[in-house]
Motif scaffolding. Structure first.
Motif, PDB file in Angstrom:
ATOM      1  N   TYR A  51       0.817  -1.209   0.000  1.00 16.04           N
ATOM      2  CA  TYR A  51       0.000   0.000   0.000  1.00 16.04           C
ATOM      3  C   TYR A  51       0.851   1.260   0.000  1.00 16.04           C
ATOM      4  O   TYR A  51       0.735   2.103  -0.881  1.00 16.04           O
ATOM      5  CB  TYR A  51      -0.956   0.027   1.206  1.00 16.04           C
ATOM      6  CG  TYR A  51      -1.986  -1.060   1.184  1.00 16.04           C
ATOM      7  CD1 TYR A  51      -3.241  -0.847   0.620  1.00 16.04           C
ATOM      8  CD2 TYR A  51      -1.718  -2.304   1.714  1.00 16.04           C
ATOM      9  CE1 TYR A  51      -4.192  -1.839   0.570  1.00 16.04           C
ATOM     10  CE2 TYR A  51      -2.658  -3.313   1.671  1.00 16.04           C
ATOM     11  CZ  TYR A  51      -3.901  -3.079   1.111  1.00 16.04           C
ATOM     12  OH  TYR A  51      -4.840  -4.073   1.063  1.00 16.04           O
ATOM     13  N   MET A  52       1.729   1.398   1.003  1.00 16.32           N
ATOM     14  CA  MET A  52       2.455   2.658   1.139  1.00 16.32           C
ATOM     15  C   MET A  52       3.456   2.869   0.016  1.00 16.32           C
ATOM     16  O   MET A  52       3.566   3.965  -0.531  1.00 16.32           O
ATOM     17  CB  MET A  52       3.148   2.737   2.500  1.00 16.32           C
ATOM     18  CG  MET A  52       2.142   2.864   3.624  1.00 16.32           C
ATOM     19  SD  MET A  52       2.882   3.338   5.188  1.00 16.32           S
ATOM     20  CE  MET A  52       3.340   5.019   4.885  1.00 16.32           C
ATOM     21  N   PRO A  54       3.604   1.619  -3.238  1.00 16.13           N
ATOM     22  CA  PRO A  54       3.023   2.090  -4.504  1.00 16.13           C
ATOM     23  C   PRO A  54       2.373   3.460  -4.366  1.00 16.13           C
ATOM     24  O   PRO A  54       2.432   4.269  -5.294  1.00 16.13           O
ATOM     25  CB  PRO A  54       1.985   1.017  -4.853  1.00 16.13           C
ATOM     26  CG  PRO A  54       1.803   0.208  -3.645  1.00 16.13           C
ATOM     27  CD  PRO A  54       3.033   0.344  -2.818  1.00 16.13           C
ATOM     28  N   TRP A  55       1.806   3.733  -3.204  1.00 14.33           N
ATOM     29  CA  TRP A  55       1.162   5.039  -3.006  1.00 14.33           C
ATOM     30  C   TRP A  55       2.168   6.175  -3.149  1.00 14.33           C
ATOM     31  O   TRP A  55       1.918   7.180  -3.822  1.00 14.33           O
ATOM     32  CB  TRP A  55       0.472   5.059  -1.639  1.00 14.33           C
ATOM     33  CG  TRP A  55      -0.061   6.386  -1.229  1.00 14.33           C
ATOM     34  CD1 TRP A  55      -0.904   7.182  -1.948  1.00 14.33           C
ATOM     35  CD2 TRP A  55       0.212   7.077  -0.022  1.00 14.33           C
ATOM     36  NE1 TRP A  55      -1.176   8.324  -1.255  1.00 14.33           N
ATOM     37  CE2 TRP A  55      -0.506   8.284  -0.063  1.00 14.33           C
ATOM     38  CE3 TRP A  55       0.989   6.787   1.097  1.00 14.33           C
ATOM     39  CZ2 TRP A  55      -0.461   9.203   0.981  1.00 14.33           C
ATOM     40  CZ3 TRP A  55       1.023   7.691   2.137  1.00 14.33           C
ATOM     41  CH2 TRP A  55       0.303   8.895   2.064  1.00 14.33           C
ATOM     42  N   LEU A 287      -5.836   4.928  -5.961  1.00 12.21           N
ATOM     43  CA  LEU A 287      -5.027   3.715  -5.954  1.00 12.21           C
ATOM     44  C   LEU A 287      -5.453   2.742  -4.869  1.00 12.21           C
ATOM     45  O   LEU A 287      -5.579   1.542  -5.098  1.00 12.21           O
ATOM     46  CB  LEU A 287      -3.557   4.101  -5.756  1.00 12.21           C
ATOM     47  CG  LEU A 287      -2.552   2.967  -5.921  1.00 12.21           C
ATOM     48  CD1 LEU A 287      -2.441   2.595  -7.383  1.00 12.21           C
ATOM     49  CD2 LEU A 287      -1.197   3.380  -5.392  1.00 12.21           C
ATOM     50  N   LEU A 288      -5.674   3.259  -3.657  1.00 15.72           N
ATOM     51  CA  LEU A 288      -5.853   2.358  -2.522  1.00 15.72           C
ATOM     52  C   LEU A 288      -7.302   2.066  -2.197  1.00 15.72           C
ATOM     53  O   LEU A 288      -7.631   0.983  -1.716  1.00 15.72           O
ATOM     54  CB  LEU A 288      -5.170   2.944  -1.276  1.00 15.72           C
ATOM     55  CG  LEU A 288      -3.692   3.269  -1.454  1.00 15.72           C
ATOM     56  CD1 LEU A 288      -3.111   3.807  -0.166  1.00 15.72           C
ATOM     57  CD2 LEU A 288      -2.934   2.027  -1.890  1.00 15.72           C
TER      58      LEU A 288
END
Lengths: 357, 416
Positions: A51-52, A54-55, A287-288
């Motif tokens: 998560y973090m 790619p974010w 994205l998330l």
């Protein structure tokens, strides 16, 4: 009260032009940066790397697109193609044995060249015509990738990336890869924060507002448009390369297809044109949130014992996610960044604004 | 300045944490299969049937006492054909103790490949992903049981050779394909075979998404190929059928890739589609012991994972085939190395499958450490207006050529 202004006096131009005129803003950023650095020790590896990481990388990409779309006002629908140029050239360079530091630079410069080449042709047209020209660039790139095995990596069009390394040190751990993404995102953020208060940034804004009015003021709008395209493409290229090197580990055409371009543009628009904090928020939302909404719905269905078909479960979150975007934009058309700015403005004078009423 | 970002993220993390509690409640003594499928975007023409088949087969196996006394658990999640969400799904299920994954999507299978190879988990990759992954000596963790597109097209050519009396010289074969990697894959094999077998190859690229085929079929009318091999998907077949009719090309000379099912047939018209052929590694129709058993044992007791009408679809059979072989591998794994099933024992299980065909459901497969495809046999079936009729025995033709192409391609893959 929360963003205290009392006692903050700017007695010189230099202090007035500081990056954060309000100390509370600076303190917050420092606090968040510390949290970001401490994240590998606070956040489980699943969230850190799925998560973090790619974010943060996508946030860097969004900031790059925001430079050309939000600051310079040029609609760009081929951003993923520019990222692809960077990713493929960097990976090929790294495979050739060039150290990653230079490979990233090569990726960025290659993107810059291709991005501004298209900008030259694109800058003869404006607005929707420009959008279509950049979209055409996306399709040209898609076609090149699916039809040239030499670039796309031969069979099945997947090009493996060599292990990422900086200063001769191979980076394979979850935390290491995360720091690479964080580092790049912070670098781009610092660049963008500074852009706001430079002549270049002001020229870009002038071009955005009305290019011939800018020309009358002595701002060479053509030059600044090309600069905006080149700088934004450079950011896109390096971001694309980092995305492949630290997250996908191989480059495939689908990772940079037209839907990705639209997604990045959606991140910019939902985050807010020309907003840095908005870029973070927009990337997070686009994205998330689909994955998270998905899990909330499937978890919720389990909890209340509702036996929905798997297909229904896959489609409901899409609808909810779409609704969420519409609601956010209805509440604040200028994007999530403006939403935050509204809260900040309110808190800045609270509770004294209550006295008037 | 970025406070809301972080609180938002924390909230998100908390929400996900709560949400992901539920799978953790499942019993720890199950054999888990993680299905990260595209249930909402490009692969929806096949993913619902395949996941329904997987769940029904699991229900049937569990009703009989599971695999070696342990129940099977099928976990399905949507990834919307986005590599990023596929990776997210893989990373999450990996931490939930899943060792065997199935992505049923070429872009996502390719995206998770480096991670699966590094983590030494198992990727079921039947009919999608890199074709050269059948080379078990390079792709040690990937099991694309079934034919590659290369093998499939070679078998199609050998079928046409049989139909033409064992000699292809002077025969014209047209190849209509979607102009992107899926459709381009068989071209090299076809070119090589055209040289060695002496047939005349004509290429007809179809631009994505396959709705515009007008120029393809007017060219077919002009060039008059004896057969057209079609690497098209879903709606592409329907458009092709219309154009064939318009241009007077007989539909019984149309030989499709395995991606042609009853839905497409109904869209063409069950009657109008009579004679259309497809190459397949899975027997079509419902006249198969395992499907009859599922209809009576699973759907008869009201335990089906979906509508019973969905069973009348060859993609359901395809799903059953993928999971029959996966469950057979798990059974062998438990037999050889006991419980729990690890990625390592699952790999050994797969590699000891010998001549398995799930009672005639699919082409018999023998998986070895070198050949993860299981032999790559297919046959051509024809739609007779109501069901699929096999036109030949299971065969694998030109295997030397296929393997030389596989080896050449897989040699470029290295694991770091």
């Amino acid at each position: 009260m929360f963003y205290r202004l009392s006692g903050v006096h700017h007695s010189s131009y230099k202090s007035d032009r500081k990056m954060f005129p309000v100390p509370a803003d600076r303190n917050l950023v420092v606090f968040l940066l510390i949290l970001g650095i401490a994240a590998p020790f606070l956040v489980p590896s699943l969230y850190l790397n799925s998560y973090m990481l790619p974010w943060l990388i996508w946030t860097a990409a969004v900031l790059g697109l925001n430079l050309v779309t939000g600051w310079a006002g040029q609609l760009h629908l081929g951003y993923a193609a520019v990222m692809a140029v960077g990713a493929y050239s960097a990976v090929h360079a790294a495979k050739f044995g060039i150290p990653w530091e230079f490979a990233l630079l090569i990726g960025g410069l290659a993107s810059s060249v291709i991005g501004s080449l298209f900008a030259f042709t694109a800058l003869r047209v404006k607005g929707l015509y420009l959008a279509l020209t950049t979209l055409a660039m996306q399709f040209v790139m898609d076609w090149v990738l699916t039809h040239s095995p030499a670039i796309s990596g031969g069979s099945h069009a997947s090009l493996q990336s060599p292990t990422f390394a900086l200063l001769g040190q191979k980076i394979t751990s979850d935390a290491g890869l995360y720091y690479v993404a964080l580092g790049w995102c912070v670098l781009v953020t610092i660049f963008m924060l500074n852009l706001k208060r430079t002549g270049l940034g002001r020229a870009l804004v002038a071009v955005r507002e009305k290019d011939f009015a800018a020309a009358i003021l002595g701002v060479n709008s053509f030059y600044y448009k090309v600069v905006a395209f080149a700088a934004s493409s450079f950011i896109a290229g390096v971001t694309g390369a980092i995305l492949v090197a630290t997250f996908y580990f191989l480059a495939a055409p689908e990772q940079f297809a037209v839907n990705v371009s639209i997604q990045v543009l959606a991140m910019v628009i939902i985050g807010g044109l020309g907003s840095i904090i908005g870029s973070y928020l927009g990337a997070a939302l686009i994205l998330l949130v689909p994955g998270i909404v998905n899990k909330i719905f499937s978890g919720g269905a389990d909890v209340i014992g509702l036996n929905l078909g798997i297909e229904t479960l896959a489609h409901i979150p899409n609808a909810a996610y779409g609704a969420l975007i519409v609601i956010f934009l209805m509440v604040e058309p200028l994007g999530l960044g403006k939403l935050y700015a509204n809260v900040r403005d309110y808190l800045m004078v609270w509770p004294f604004d209550q006295l008037k009423k | 300045m970025k406070l809301t970002t972080y609180t938002k993220h924390l909230a998100a993390v908390a929400a996900v944490g709560v949400a992901s509690m539920s799978p953790a409640l499942a019993a720890e003594d199950t054999i888990k299969f993680g299905l990260c499928y595209d249930l909402s975007k490009s692969y929806t023409f096949v993913s619902p049937q395949v996941s329904q088949a997987a769940m029904d087969l699991a229900t049937l196996v569990n009703a009989k006492g599971g695999i070696g006394g342990h129940p099977v658990e099928i976990i399905v999640q949507d990834h919307g054909n986005e590599p990023q969400r596929g990776i997210e799904c893989y990373e999450q299920l990996k931490r939930d103790g899943v060792h065997v994954f199935d992505m049923l999507s070429t872009p996502v299978s390719i995206a998770v490949l480096p991670r699966i190879t590094k983590d030494k988990n198992i990727l079921i990759q039947s009919l999608v992903g890199r074709g050269d992954a059948v080379d078990g000596s390079v792709f040690t963790q990937v099991f694309p049981v079934g034919p590659t597109y290369w093998g499939q097209v070679a078998n199609d050519v050998s079928f046409i050779k049989d139909q033409s009396g064992g000699d292809l010289s002077g025969v014209k074969i047209g190849f209509a394909y979607l102009d992107y990697p899926f459709g381009q894959e068989p071209i090299e094999i076809l070119k090589t075979l055209a040289e060695t077998e002496g047939f005349d190859l004509q290429l007809y690229p179809v631009p994505l998404p396959g709705n515009d085929q007008a120029s393809v079929w007017t060219n077919v009318r002009r060039n008059k190929p004896d057969y057209v091999i079609a690497w098209l998907l879903a709606g592409g077949h329907v458009v092709a059928a219309k154009e064939m009719q318009r241009n007077g090309f007989p539909i019984n000379r149309y030989l499709s890739v395995n991606w042609l099912n009853e839905v497409d047939i109904n869209n063409i018209g069950a009657e109008a589609a009579t004679g259309i052929m497809r190459g397949t590694n899975v027997a079509g129709g419902q006249d198969l012991p395992i499907i009859q058993e599922i209809i009576t044992e699973v759907y008869g007791n009201g335990n089906g994972a979906g509508d019973v009408n969905n069973l009348n679809d060859v993609y359901y059979n395809t799903g059953l085939a993928i999971y029959s072989s996966a469950f057979e591998a798990a059974r062998l794994a438990v037999e050889q190395n006991g419980f729990p099933v690890t990625a390592e024992s699952m790999k050994a299980g797969y590699e000891s499958i010998v001549d398995f065909d799930a009672n005639g459901l699919f082409a018999p497969i023998t998986v070895t450490a070198d050949d993860h495809g299981g032999g790559g046999k297919t046959r051509v079936e024809m739609w007779d207006g109501t069901t699929w009729v096999p036109q030949q025995d299971w065969t694998a033709a030109y295997t030397d050529l296929i393997w030389s192409v596989v080896r050449e391609s897989s040699a470029g893959f290295t694991v770091e």
